[in-house]
Design a protein around this motif. Structure first.
Motif, PDB file in Angstrom:
ATOM      1  N   UNK A 107       0.833  -1.202   0.000  1.00  0.00           N
ATOM      2  CA  UNK A 107       0.000   0.000   0.000  1.00  0.00           C
ATOM      3  C   UNK A 107       0.869   1.254   0.000  1.00  0.00           C
ATOM      4  N   UNK A 108       1.893   1.256   0.803  1.00  0.00           N
ATOM      5  CA  UNK A 108       2.746   2.429   0.920  1.00  0.00           C
ATOM      6  C   UNK A 108       3.942   2.395  -0.023  1.00  0.00           C
ATOM      7  N   UNK A 109       3.969   1.376  -0.862  1.00  0.00           N
ATOM      8  CA  UNK A 109       5.055   1.304  -1.838  1.00  0.00           C
ATOM      9  C   UNK A 109       6.383   0.912  -1.240  1.00  0.00           C
ATOM     10  N   UNK A 110       6.377   0.343  -0.036  1.00  0.00           N
ATOM     11  CA  UNK A 110       7.649   0.045   0.630  1.00  0.00           C
ATOM     12  C   UNK A 110       8.247  -1.270   0.158  1.00  0.00           C
ATOM     13  N   UNK A 111       7.521  -2.011  -0.710  1.00  0.00           N
ATOM     14  CA  UNK A 111       8.055  -3.275  -1.207  1.00  0.00           C
ATOM     15  C   UNK A 111       8.992  -3.052  -2.384  1.00  0.00           C
ATOM     16  N   UNK A 112       8.982  -1.839  -2.916  1.00  0.00           N
ATOM     17  CA  UNK A 112       9.831  -1.536  -4.081  1.00  0.00           C
ATOM     18  C   UNK A 112      11.277  -1.293  -3.648  1.00  0.00           C
ATOM     19  N   UNK A 113      12.215  -1.430  -4.616  1.00  0.00           N
ATOM     20  CA  UNK A 113      13.593  -1.032  -4.297  1.00  0.00           C
ATOM     21  C   UNK A 113      13.645   0.462  -3.955  1.00  0.00           C
ATOM     22  N   UNK A 114      14.625   0.831  -3.142  1.00  0.00           N
ATOM     23  CA  UNK A 114      14.698   2.213  -2.649  1.00  0.00           C
ATOM     24  C   UNK A 114      14.752   3.212  -3.803  1.00  0.00           C
ATOM     25  N   UNK A 115      15.546   2.861  -4.842  1.00  0.00           N
ATOM     26  CA  UNK A 115      15.676   3.777  -5.967  1.00  0.00           C
ATOM     27  C   UNK A 115      14.329   4.069  -6.601  1.00  0.00           C
ATOM     28  N   UNK A 116      13.535   3.030  -6.788  1.00  0.00           N
ATOM     29  CA  UNK A 116      12.214   3.205  -7.387  1.00  0.00           C
ATOM     30  C   UNK A 116      11.342   4.059  -6.471  1.00  0.00           C
ATOM     31  N   UNK A 117      11.406   3.736  -5.186  1.00  0.00           N
ATOM     32  CA  UNK A 117      10.630   4.534  -4.228  1.00  0.00           C
ATOM     33  C   UNK A 117      10.988   6.007  -4.339  1.00  0.00           C
ATOM     34  N   UNK A 118      12.302   6.246  -4.476  1.00  0.00           N
ATOM     35  CA  UNK A 118      12.768   7.630  -4.519  1.00  0.00           C
ATOM     36  C   UNK A 118      12.217   8.337  -5.750  1.00  0.00           C
ATOM     37  N   UNK A 119      12.316   7.652  -6.897  1.00  0.00           N
ATOM     38  CA  UNK A 119      11.837   8.281  -8.119  1.00  0.00           C
ATOM     39  C   UNK A 119      10.348   8.576  -8.033  1.00  0.00           C
ATOM     40  N   UNK A 120       9.619   7.617  -7.473  1.00  0.00           N
ATOM     41  CA  UNK A 120       8.169   7.821  -7.312  1.00  0.00           C
ATOM     42  C   UNK A 120       7.900   9.009  -6.399  1.00  0.00           C
ATOM     43  N   UNK A 121       8.701   9.079  -5.343  1.00  0.00           N
ATOM     44  CA  UNK A 121       8.505  10.147  -4.365  1.00  0.00           C
ATOM     45  C   UNK A 121       8.732  11.508  -5.017  1.00  0.00           C
ATOM     46  N   UNK A 122       9.849  11.593  -5.777  1.00  0.00           N
ATOM     47  CA  UNK A 122      10.163  12.870  -6.430  1.00  0.00           C
ATOM     48  C   UNK A 122       9.080  13.218  -7.445  1.00  0.00           C
ATOM     49  N   UNK A 129       6.780  16.524  -7.335  1.00  0.00           N
ATOM     50  CA  UNK A 129       6.689  17.535  -8.377  1.00  0.00           C
ATOM     51  C   UNK A 129       5.242  17.804  -8.753  1.00  0.00           C
ATOM     52  N   UNK A 130       4.380  16.807  -8.499  1.00  0.00           N
ATOM     53  CA  UNK A 130       2.957  17.023  -8.791  1.00  0.00           C
ATOM     54  C   UNK A 130       2.233  17.567  -7.573  1.00  0.00           C
ATOM     55  N   UNK A 131       2.972  17.875  -6.547  1.00  0.00           N
ATOM     56  CA  UNK A 131       2.359  18.455  -5.359  1.00  0.00           C
ATOM     57  C   UNK A 131       1.769  17.432  -4.411  1.00  0.00           C
ATOM     58  N   UNK A 132       2.097  16.159  -4.632  1.00  0.00           N
ATOM     59  CA  UNK A 132       1.555  15.120  -3.764  1.00  0.00           C
ATOM     60  C   UNK A 132       2.610  14.719  -2.747  1.00  0.00           C
ATOM     61  N   UNK A 133       2.344  14.999  -1.484  1.00  0.00           N
ATOM     62  CA  UNK A 133       3.356  14.750  -0.458  1.00  0.00           C
ATOM     63  C   UNK A 133       3.090  13.477   0.328  1.00  0.00           C
ATOM     64  N   UNK A 134       2.175  12.676  -0.151  1.00  0.00           N
ATOM     65  CA  UNK A 134       1.976  11.383   0.482  1.00  0.00           C
ATOM     66  C   UNK A 134       0.908  11.391   1.562  1.00  0.00           C
ATOM     67  N   UNK A 135       0.683  10.173   2.092  1.00  0.00           N
ATOM     68  CA  UNK A 135      -0.391   9.939   3.053  1.00  0.00           C
ATOM     69  C   UNK A 135       0.236   9.552   4.388  1.00  0.00           C
ATOM     70  N   UNK A 136      -0.288  10.100   5.448  1.00  0.00           N
ATOM     71  CA  UNK A 136       0.198   9.706   6.770  1.00  0.00           C
ATOM     72  C   UNK A 136      -0.082   8.228   7.006  1.00  0.00           C
ATOM     73  N   UNK A 137       0.916   7.498   7.480  1.00  0.00           N
ATOM     74  CA  UNK A 137       0.721   6.079   7.773  1.00  0.00           C
ATOM     75  C   UNK A 137      -0.249   5.899   8.934  1.00  0.00           C
ATOM     76  N   UNK A 138      -0.272   6.886   9.783  1.00  0.00           N
ATOM     77  CA  UNK A 138      -0.959   6.719  11.040  1.00  0.00           C
ATOM     78  C   UNK A 138      -2.474   6.797  10.889  1.00  0.00           C
ATOM     79  N   UNK A 139      -2.899   7.861  10.176  1.00  0.00           N
ATOM     80  CA  UNK A 139      -4.349   8.015  10.115  1.00  0.00           C
ATOM     81  C   UNK A 139      -4.863   8.236   8.693  1.00  0.00           C
ATOM     82  N   UNK A 140      -4.004   7.868   7.723  1.00  0.00           N
ATOM     83  CA  UNK A 140      -4.437   7.910   6.328  1.00  0.00           C
ATOM     84  C   UNK A 140      -4.906   9.272   5.851  1.00  0.00           C
ATOM     85  N   UNK A 141      -4.493  10.329   6.530  1.00  0.00           N
ATOM     86  CA  UNK A 141      -4.832  11.665   6.056  1.00  0.00           C
ATOM     87  C   UNK A 141      -3.723  12.168   5.154  1.00  0.00           C
TER      88      UNK A 141
END
Ligand SMILES: Nc1ncnc2c1ncn2[C@@H]1O[C@H](COP(=O)(O)OP(=O)(O)OP(=O)(O)O)[C@@H](O)[C@H]1O
Ligand code: SF4
Ligand SMILES: [Mg+2]
Lengths: 332, 297, 311
Positions: free
Chosen positions: C54-69, C73-85
């Motif tokens: 769900x959180x993309x943590x199964x991917x290799x770190x490099x892939x995670x990084x590229x996805x994160x960047x 760039x699209x203004x999406x800073x991710x979802x809190x693990x704690x409360x899904x906000x």
């Protein structure tokens, strides 16, 4: 005469301004096509006004800077030895006394350690031997034991210069380049230090290049003289000849400016007028022509080469003729 | 003896540091020096000075207040904590930990920064560019907060913590050293060394470093309080030094929960941190004006 | 100030932000699996795997990084693990609180630091100057958390005048702002003093040459804007430090700002929230430096001349 040091066509250029976009910085030659030979055991004096390139030439002869053109051979080997070892060996053979005495000593180290340091650097002898040699040389330059643990700031200018001389001499080099070794000193102390230098030279059979703007000083030490003007040598020959009968108008002007004890021997005042032009933008032809009292039209366009005149070499279109003229007038 | 023939006086340290002209040292500065000396003694000998083991519990003597207060016990001059542990003993050990960490961190950072500064000045060109960029980067990021996150994620590791402390502040030394070395290299004595055939290591180590060490020492004194605060703040937040180890910040953070019932648990370590940083700042100011006037803010 | 100067500074600022973001990303990934930390010990492997994917943590770190960047760039800073906000929203909710605290503290610091510094400079080498500077040394040696605790002890527990935690009223703001502003103000006082002395020295010499002595008072009026340059610079450069201390202050007073959020998020290994906070702090700090650089380049003709000379 075997030349110990041979420099041919030495040139060193510097940037004369800031780099602009798409344009290289303008350059000028602080030393411009200089040929020099120094024989073993002799003292060659390089004289000239401030800014004419004496110090720059000195660093080239020492191998401390890379020439833009030309080369320097010391005893047949390039003076800028390739690789650390060759470099280091060459440093043992050629030493230097810099213009700025005070600055060339470490302000925080006792002078004893500083004089011994060359032996440490070149790993000469054991510790006890190094100390013994240091004591000996310090004694030879006239610095008593009560001064040895002082730092340079606590010594007088003359004493500091003795430290610098001791540090250069302790390696027993074959040649020493002295860049204005006494010009920062009081006249009374100058004589002492000069005497010391000459004595060392005699005792150690040193070859010396003695750079100075002060002809009175040069007279005391030089065997041969090279007169520099704006990066070029304009007259060179035995000290006696050059001082007795200077041929180049610039040399004559320099000598005329020096107070001579015997007024009868003072030449007619042919003082060069005006400031020396900037080396950044040297005049064409003979570089001295804007200030030369004898300049002829040819001087403006044609660079005079060094040629033998009256037993020395002079770079002046008029020099020989001038001489002949004077002789002729005198004869009449 | 090498210089047996020379009956010259040996040179006192103050002199070699450029403090030769120093006549009278103000009383405040002397007191500050004394505080630091005491802190150093504690750092070295805390184990021999503490009346109890710092972890020894005495559940019957819990939350004893410090001496002049009502209910205090001369056996525990600074009182005890919630588990009846002697606060004085804990304070000694905590001071030892805090100061040792800050010293180590400061020194590693200083050495790292100084070496990088030397490298930048020696090689110029690309090396200089890279190091200068790192310096700028270090100065431009919220390092304390990054360190906080790193510590939280990396877990309870003194090595990581020490590493973070060393990285904190290195760039100041690098910047100062680079500038000083660049100008010192143009000095006559450095050029003379070159002409004598000395290698760069010798010139830097024997001549240039001693000549630029004063401003570096000043920087050290300026940086040290910052490093202590870095350590204590993080430990205060429960991220740096953690139980069973203790440090001044850790003690203070612990004591915060007992403000209502046992104020001394927070005040004692807090006051200690304050005194040490204050003493260091005073000494730093003093050294700064006397070692290197050009460095004044 | 040239366009080139602005562009170079801007690129540097962006590079710094990128480096911080990257650095934080990798450090956080290097330190173990947040899922294991977050979920109770007794959950089965499937659930763990589910969340990792769900959180993309199964991917290799490099892939995670590229996805994160890419998301960044699209203004999406991710979802809190704690409360899904949405992490960004979660953080932005707290920003006003921290801005209020930091802003008040800054005003407080400048408000007493600058006048005190100037006053000390005008009475240079007198008893009052020494007194002010001694207080300043005290001020910035006083660890922020210790000052906070002392204030709580005195004003909340002893005198019972002020609340010790929370952020409901203006009274709540008082102690945290003083705590955060004191050390900073003490530093400002020192800088203001030396800037003032520096400027008056120069200005005095100039006019003393031009029209003899006198008119000293006028001089100070002219000197003030010049003395402002180093003060502005130092303020900008210390913003990062202030943010660090804000985290500590918020913890001491349970002030519900970014700092508190950070300490709790960090304890919970809430990656997205931590990264988001880091990004926002880095942007704040770098922007402050950027603005100071521009202001400096604009205010100080010497810098301007140098910049032009460099080209
Ligand atoms: N590193 C350098 N970069 C640029 N220009 C230089 C440099 N070193 C020397 N120059 C220039 O080269 C010219 C010659 O300088 P140099 O120091 O050789 O003169 P000098 O004859 O020794 O003078 P002085 O008697 O004053 O020592 C001067 O115009 C000087 O400005
Ligand atoms: S060449 Fe001409 S200008 Fe130059 S020195 Fe001789 S006479 Fe003077
Ligand atoms: Mg010279």
């Amino acid at each position: 005469m075997t030349a110990l040091l041979t420099a041919s066509d030495l040139t060193r250029s510097f940037r004369a301004g800031r780099k602009r976009m798409f344009r290289p910085a303008p350059r000028f030659n602080a030393v411009d096509g200089v040929d020099i030979e120094v024989a073993r055991g002799e003292t060659l004096a390089i004289v000239g006004e401030s800014g004419c390139g004496k110090s720059t030439l000195g660093t080239l002869l020492l191998g401390l800077a890379e020439p833009s053109a030309g080369r320097v051979l010391f005893d047949g080997q390039p003076v800028r030895g390739r690789g650390g070892d060759a470099w280091r060996r060459m440093r043992r053979r050629i030493q230097v006394i810099f213009q700025d005495t005070n600055g060339s000593l470490d302000p925080r180290l006792p002078i004893f350690a500083q004089v011994r340091e060359p032996l440490d650097i070149h790993r000469i002898g054991a510790r006890a031997e190094r100390d013994a040699r240091t004591r000996a040389i310090l004694g030879a330059v006239g610095l008593g034991p009560h001064l040895w643990q002082h730092v340079p700031g606590e010594l007088s200018g003359g004493q500091q210069q003795r430290v610098v001389i001791a540090r250069a001499a302790i390696l027993e080099p074959e040649m020493i380049v002295c860049d204005e070794p006494v010009s920062a000193l009081d006249v009374s102390i100058q004589a002492q230090v000069l005497r010391l230098l000459r004595q060392l030279q005699r005792d150690m059979g040193l070859t010396m290049v003695f750079i100075s703007h002060d002809l009175a000083v040069v007279r005391h030490v030089a065997d041969r003289v090279a007169v520099m003007y704006l990066g070029r040598i304009v007259e060179t020959g035995s000290a006696e000849r050059v001082f007795q009968a200077p041929q180049h108008p610039y040399t004559q002007a320099l000598l005329a400016a020096v107070p001579v004890p015997d007024p009868a021997r003072r030449t007619a005042r042919v003082l060069a007028t005006g400031e020396p032009p900037s080396p950044m933008n040297p005049p064409p032809g003979c570089r001295f022509h804007p200030r030369c009292p004898h300049a002829v039209p040819r001087c403006r366009s044609e660079v005079p080469a060094l040629r033998p005149i009256a037993g020395r070499e002079t770079a002046c279109h008029v020099a020989g003729a001038l001489d002949a003229e004077i002789t002729r007038i005198a004869a009449e | 003896m090498t210089i047996a023939a020379a009956p010259a006086p040996s040179r006192p340290l103050t002199h070699r540091l450029g403090l030769g002209g120093l006549r009278r040292v103000p009383a405040v500065v002397l007191i500050a020096f004394a505080v630091l000396a005491l802190a150093l003694v504690v750092t070295l000998f805390a184990q021999f000075m503490m009346p109890y083991d710092y972890d020894a519990m005495n559940l019957r003597a819990r939350l004893t207040p410090p001496l002049p207060w009502e209910g205090s016990n001369p056996a525990h001059p600074l009182g005890t904590d919630k588990l009846g542990r002697d606060v004085l003993s804990r304070l000694l050990i905590a001071t030892q930990t805090s100061i040792a960490l800050a010293l180590l961190g400061t020194i590693i950072g200083a050495v790292l920064g100084t070496v990088l500064g030397f490298l930048a000045a020696h090689f110029r060109g690309i090396v200089d560019e890279v190091i200068s960029a790192l310096v700028d980067f270090q100065a431009a990021m919220p390092y304390f907060i990054i360190a906080l996150a790193v510590l939280a994620f990396m877990g309870n590791s003194i090595v990581v913590f020490l590493f973070l402390m060393a990285i904190y502040g290195w760039e100041k030394y690098a910047r100062i050293t680079r500038g000083l070395v660049l100008s010192a290299r143009e000095e006559g004595y450095a050029r003379a060394q070159h002409a004598l055939g000395a290698g760069p290591l010798r010139t830097y180590g024997i001549h240039i470093l001693p000549n630029i060490v004063s401003p570096l020492i000043v920087q050290l004194t300026v940086n040290f309080p910052d490093t202590i605060l870095f350590e204590t703040s993080l430990s205060f937040l429960g991220l740096g030094v953690r139980p069973p180890l203790t440090s001044l910040g850790q003690m203070l953070g612990d004591g915060r929960d007992y403000l209502v019932t046992a104020w001394w648990l927070a005040v004692v370590p807090g006051l200690t941190i304050f005194l040490v940083t204050l003493a260091m700042s005073i000494v730093g100011d003093f050294l700064r004006t006397h070692l290197d006037p050009s460095l004044q803010d | 100030m040239s366009v080139r100067f602005v562009i170079v500074k801007l690129l540097r600022a962006i590079l710094t932000i990128w480096l911080v973001v990257t650095f934080v990303f990798f450090v956080l990934r290097l330190s173990g699996d947040p899922v294991a930390q977050l979920l109770p010990d007794d959950v089965d492997k499937q659930t763990v795997q589910f969340y990792r994917e769900l959180w993309g943590l199964d991917q290799p770190v490099g892939v995670q990084y590229l996805r994160y960047i890419e998301a960044l760039l699209q203004g999406d800073l991710g979802i809190s693990f704690r409360n899904n906000l949405d992490a960004f929203q979660l953080v932005m909710e707290r920003v006003p609180k921290t801005a209020l605290l930091g802003g008040t503290a800054l005003l407080f610091a400048l408000g007493f630091g600058i006048p005190l510094g100037i006053y000390a400079a005008l009475h240079r080498d007198t008893a009052i100057d020494r007194a002010i500077m001694s207080v300043a040394v005290f001020g910035f040696s006083l660890p922020n958390f210790f000052l906070g605790i002392m204030l709580i002890l005195i004003f909340s527990l002893q005198l019972r005048w002020l609340p010790s935690s929370g952020s409901g009223t203006w009274w709540h703001l008082l102690m945290p702002a003083v705590t955060l502003g004191t050390g900073f103000g003490a530093q400002i006082a020192r800088y203001a003093r030396s800037a003032m002395i520096d400027v008056t020295n120069r200005a005095y010499m100039r006019t003393a040459e031009a029209k003899g002595a006198g008119q000293t008072r006028k001089l100070y009026v002219h000197a003030l804007p010049n003395a402002a340059i180093p003060i502005v610079t130092i303020t900008g450069m210390k913003i990062g430090e202030l943010l660090g201390w804000a985290v500590v202050t918020e913890t001491v007073f349970a002030w519900p700002g970014i700092g508190r959020l950070l300490t709790s998020a960090v304890a919970m290994r809430d990656l997205a929230v931590v990264q988001c906070i880091m990004l926002i702090l880095a942007v704040t700090m770098v922007s402050a430096n950027f603005i100071v650089d521009l202001a400096y380049g604009w205010l100080d003709p010497r810098v301007r001349a140098q910049r032009q000379g460099e080209r």
